[in-house]
Design a protein around this motif. Sequence first.
Motif, PDB file in Angstrom:
ATOM      1  N   ALA A  79      43.431  31.179  48.240  1.00  0.00           N
ATOM      2  CA  ALA A  79      42.003  31.295  47.911  1.00  0.00           C
ATOM      3  C   ALA A  79      41.660  32.713  47.466  1.00  0.00           C
ATOM      4  O   ALA A  79      40.879  32.904  46.520  1.00  0.00           O
ATOM      5  CB  ALA A  79      41.153  30.902  49.119  1.00  0.00           C
ATOM      6  N   CYS A  80      42.245  33.716  48.126  1.00  0.00           N
ATOM      7  CA  CYS A  80      42.013  35.110  47.732  1.00  0.00           C
ATOM      8  C   CYS A  80      42.528  35.369  46.323  1.00  0.00           C
ATOM      9  O   CYS A  80      41.865  36.042  45.512  1.00  0.00           O
ATOM     10  CB  CYS A  80      42.699  36.059  48.714  1.00  0.00           C
ATOM     11  N   ILE A  81      43.710  34.833  46.017  1.00  0.00           N
ATOM     12  CA  ILE A  81      44.289  35.028  44.688  1.00  0.00           C
ATOM     13  C   ILE A  81      43.483  34.282  43.633  1.00  0.00           C
ATOM     14  O   ILE A  81      43.237  34.793  42.528  1.00  0.00           O
ATOM     15  CB  ILE A  81      45.759  34.576  44.688  1.00  0.00           C
ATOM     16  N   PRO A  90      40.613  43.753  37.483  1.00  0.00           N
ATOM     17  CA  PRO A  90      41.901  43.047  37.562  1.00  0.00           C
ATOM     18  C   PRO A  90      41.954  42.078  38.734  1.00  0.00           C
ATOM     19  O   PRO A  90      41.456  42.365  39.825  1.00  0.00           O
ATOM     20  CB  PRO A  90      42.912  44.189  37.741  1.00  0.00           C
ATOM     21  N   SER A  91      42.583  40.939  38.521  1.00  0.00           N
ATOM     22  CA  SER A  91      42.676  39.923  39.573  1.00  0.00           C
ATOM     23  C   SER A  91      43.465  40.429  40.772  1.00  0.00           C
ATOM     24  O   SER A  91      43.145  40.100  41.917  1.00  0.00           O
ATOM     25  CB  SER A  91      43.332  38.654  39.017  1.00  0.00           C
ATOM     26  N   LEU A  92      44.518  41.226  40.530  1.00  0.00           N
ATOM     27  CA  LEU A  92      45.326  41.730  41.629  1.00  0.00           C
ATOM     28  C   LEU A  92      44.503  42.610  42.553  1.00  0.00           C
ATOM     29  O   LEU A  92      44.653  42.558  43.779  1.00  0.00           O
ATOM     30  CB  LEU A  92      46.526  42.512  41.075  1.00  0.00           C
ATOM     31  N   LEU A  93      43.628  43.426  41.996  1.00  0.00           N
ATOM     32  CA  LEU A  93      42.782  44.295  42.797  1.00  0.00           C
ATOM     33  C   LEU A  93      41.863  43.471  43.697  1.00  0.00           C
ATOM     34  O   LEU A  93      41.732  43.735  44.898  1.00  0.00           O
ATOM     35  CB  LEU A  93      41.957  45.210  41.880  1.00  0.00           C
ATOM     36  N   VAL A  94      41.208  42.463  43.129  1.00  0.00           N
ATOM     37  CA  VAL A  94      40.295  41.617  43.901  1.00  0.00           C
ATOM     38  C   VAL A  94      41.055  40.874  44.996  1.00  0.00           C
ATOM     39  O   VAL A  94      40.601  40.803  46.152  1.00  0.00           O
ATOM     40  CB  VAL A  94      39.576  40.614  42.981  1.00  0.00           C
ATOM     41  N   ALA A  95      42.212  40.318  44.663  1.00  0.00           N
ATOM     42  CA  ALA A  95      42.989  39.563  45.646  1.00  0.00           C
ATOM     43  C   ALA A  95      43.419  40.443  46.812  1.00  0.00           C
ATOM     44  O   ALA A  95      43.301  40.046  47.982  1.00  0.00           O
ATOM     45  CB  ALA A  95      44.218  38.949  44.970  1.00  0.00           C
ATOM     46  N   MET A  96      43.900  41.661  46.516  1.00  0.00           N
ATOM     47  CA  MET A  96      44.344  42.557  47.575  1.00  0.00           C
ATOM     48  C   MET A  96      43.192  42.976  48.481  1.00  0.00           C
ATOM     49  O   MET A  96      43.319  43.008  49.700  1.00  0.00           O
ATOM     50  CB  MET A  96      45.019  43.783  46.968  1.00  0.00           C
ATOM     51  N   LEU A  97      42.058  43.298  47.884  1.00  0.00           N
ATOM     52  CA  LEU A  97      40.901  43.705  48.683  1.00  0.00           C
ATOM     53  C   LEU A  97      40.387  42.548  49.539  1.00  0.00           C
ATOM     54  O   LEU A  97      39.980  42.753  50.688  1.00  0.00           O
ATOM     55  CB  LEU A  97      39.791  44.225  47.768  1.00  0.00           C
ATOM     56  N   GLU A 144      41.459  35.656  40.255  1.00  0.00           N
ATOM     57  CA  GLU A 144      41.565  35.105  38.901  1.00  0.00           C
ATOM     58  C   GLU A 144      40.190  34.773  38.324  1.00  0.00           C
ATOM     59  O   GLU A 144      39.922  35.025  37.142  1.00  0.00           O
ATOM     60  CB  GLU A 144      42.438  33.842  38.934  1.00  0.00           C
ATOM     61  N   LEU A 145      39.325  34.209  39.159  1.00  0.00           N
ATOM     62  CA  LEU A 145      37.981  33.856  38.690  1.00  0.00           C
ATOM     63  C   LEU A 145      37.179  35.103  38.317  1.00  0.00           C
ATOM     64  O   LEU A 145      36.521  35.139  37.269  1.00  0.00           O
ATOM     65  CB  LEU A 145      37.246  33.057  39.766  1.00  0.00           C
ATOM     66  N   VAL A 146      37.239  36.119  39.172  1.00  0.00           N
ATOM     67  CA  VAL A 146      36.502  37.364  38.891  1.00  0.00           C
ATOM     68  C   VAL A 146      37.034  38.015  37.620  1.00  0.00           C
ATOM     69  O   VAL A 146      36.266  38.472  36.764  1.00  0.00           O
ATOM     70  CB  VAL A 146      36.609  38.339  40.083  1.00  0.00           C
ATOM     71  N   SER A 147      38.346  38.043  37.470  1.00  0.00           N
ATOM     72  CA  SER A 147      38.941  38.627  36.275  1.00  0.00           C
ATOM     73  C   SER A 147      38.523  37.873  35.021  1.00  0.00           C
ATOM     74  O   SER A 147      38.211  38.476  33.992  1.00  0.00           O
ATOM     75  CB  SER A 147      40.465  38.624  36.396  1.00  0.00           C
ATOM     76  N   SER A 148      38.512  36.545  35.123  1.00  0.00           N
ATOM     77  CA  SER A 148      38.116  35.742  33.972  1.00  0.00           C
ATOM     78  C   SER A 148      36.649  35.957  33.614  1.00  0.00           C
ATOM     79  O   SER A 148      36.294  36.107  32.439  1.00  0.00           O
ATOM     80  CB  SER A 148      38.369  34.261  34.266  1.00  0.00           C
ATOM     81  N   LEU A 149      35.789  36.015  34.632  1.00  0.00           N
ATOM     82  CA  LEU A 149      34.354  36.202  34.383  1.00  0.00           C
ATOM     83  C   LEU A 149      34.046  37.579  33.817  1.00  0.00           C
ATOM     84  O   LEU A 149      33.100  37.738  33.038  1.00  0.00           O
ATOM     85  CB  LEU A 149      33.574  35.975  35.682  1.00  0.00           C
ATOM     86  N   THR A 150      34.828  38.584  34.219  1.00  0.00           N
ATOM     87  CA  THR A 150      34.597  39.953  33.738  1.00  0.00           C
ATOM     88  C   THR A 150      35.484  40.300  32.552  1.00  0.00           C
ATOM     89  O   THR A 150      35.515  41.453  32.128  1.00  0.00           O
ATOM     90  CB  THR A 150      34.854  40.973  34.860  1.00  0.00           C
ATOM     91  N   ARG A 151      36.220  39.300  32.033  1.00  0.00           N
ATOM     92  CA  ARG A 151      37.125  39.488  30.897  1.00  0.00           C
ATOM     93  C   ARG A 151      38.086  40.646  31.154  1.00  0.00           C
ATOM     94  O   ARG A 151      38.254  41.548  30.338  1.00  0.00           O
ATOM     95  CB  ARG A 151      36.341  39.688  29.598  1.00  0.00           C
ATOM     96  N   ALA A 152      38.699  40.607  32.337  1.00  0.00           N
ATOM     97  CA  ALA A 152      39.761  41.536  32.768  1.00  0.00           C
ATOM     98  C   ALA A 152      39.268  42.953  33.024  1.00  0.00           C
ATOM     99  O   ALA A 152      40.072  43.850  33.242  1.00  0.00           O
ATOM    100  CB  ALA A 152      40.911  41.570  31.750  1.00  0.00           C
ATOM    101  N   ARG A 153      37.939  43.163  33.049  1.00  0.00           N
ATOM    102  CA  ARG A 153      37.450  44.496  33.428  1.00  0.00           C
ATOM    103  C   ARG A 153      37.773  44.782  34.886  1.00  0.00           C
ATOM    104  O   ARG A 153      37.995  45.929  35.274  1.00  0.00           O
ATOM    105  CB  ARG A 153      35.942  44.585  33.186  1.00  0.00           C
TER     106      ARG A 153
END
Length: 395
Positions: free
Chosen positions: A12-14, A29-36, A18-27
């Motif tokens: 779910a974190c990962i 990064p998905s890895l950053l959001v998942a780790m946090l 991916e959703l945040v990265s897609s919504l922000t057009r990679a501004r």
Amino acid sequence: MDTMYAAVVLLACIALGELVSSLTRARIPSLLVAMLAMAALTQTGVFPASIAKASMFVGMATIMQPAIMVHMGTLLPIASLKKQWRPIVISVAGMACATLLILLVVGLVFGYGTAVAGTGPLVGGIVSTLLTTEGLTSAGLTTLATIPTLVLMLQALPAMPLTALFLKSHARRLIDSGEVRVERDPDTGAIQLSPEAQAEADRRVLVKLPASIRDNQLVLLFMVVAGGGLAMYLQGLTGVSYSIWGLALGIACVWTGVLPRASLEKASGFSLGMVAIIVVVAVPLMGASFSQIVTSLGAVVLILGVGMVGILIGGAVATKLLGWDLRLGMPVALTAMFGFPGDYLITTEVARTSSDDPEMRKSVQDRILPPMLIGGFTSVSAGSIVIASILVKTL
């Protein structure tokens, strides 16, 4: 904790990343959001730090990480590899400048031992962190032993968003300038390959796999995992990192025709392997105590700031001297602060959001992925280990 529940929470974190990265057009990064997200859940006590081990993803990563290195080698277009010496120069320049600045600035403020504690991990990864920690312990500097781990945990946080920003700008320039484009036959609408892609398609191979192997996902999965096992064996035999051996084996297998390009994706095993590796990367962040972070925070922040400035300065000078676009040279230099899988994930995110045309996205990825991977391998898999090995002997 139950294995199924632990796996669902981490997935779910990962997925959130991916959703945040897609919504922000990679501004972002998905890895950053998942780790946090993973760190927040464990640091606040919502889930125990053992959630990663309970999920079984850590064990899976042991198998899949060497295999993914082989897969990375199968992604690199052989026709363009001879052009990839510039990322090596840029990466080395960034590491060298960062090392000098950290030893000078951090050494003056916190002492030479603290500077050494942060240098190897900042320009590298897990191996250089382990070397540094062992060196500090052997020298009796046990109070500094938490610094390498904290730097490893936090170094990606400032570097990944900046890398994504630079790469997005470079990708946009490539498309707007026409340097990457998708040619289509005016009569049939069929895609016309670029000269590089056409040369790759026309290249003769030594081994022609029958369709029963080439199209069989389980057989391909076995071959890639076996390649990862061979890379690990060669590491034990030679002392050279399995990541370098895996990359070389992947390139060699595509060149000879033993493996197709993007082998692990064709075997439908790539996504789950990447999930396991992302979890492993986040483990130190989930397991650190709050007191550890507070005690060493001042030194770690200074190491991160000074080191990042050094990487940018060294990388910028080398990029300019080589006549490259700074928007590509800077991300290549910054791979020292996160390496694999961050370099691959950010690059694919940027390519994925660069265009609505799948072929255009592939063209963008083919242009920016090789230098990013080469830069990351140069710093994290090789250069940082050399730097850490030398510095710990001076303690």
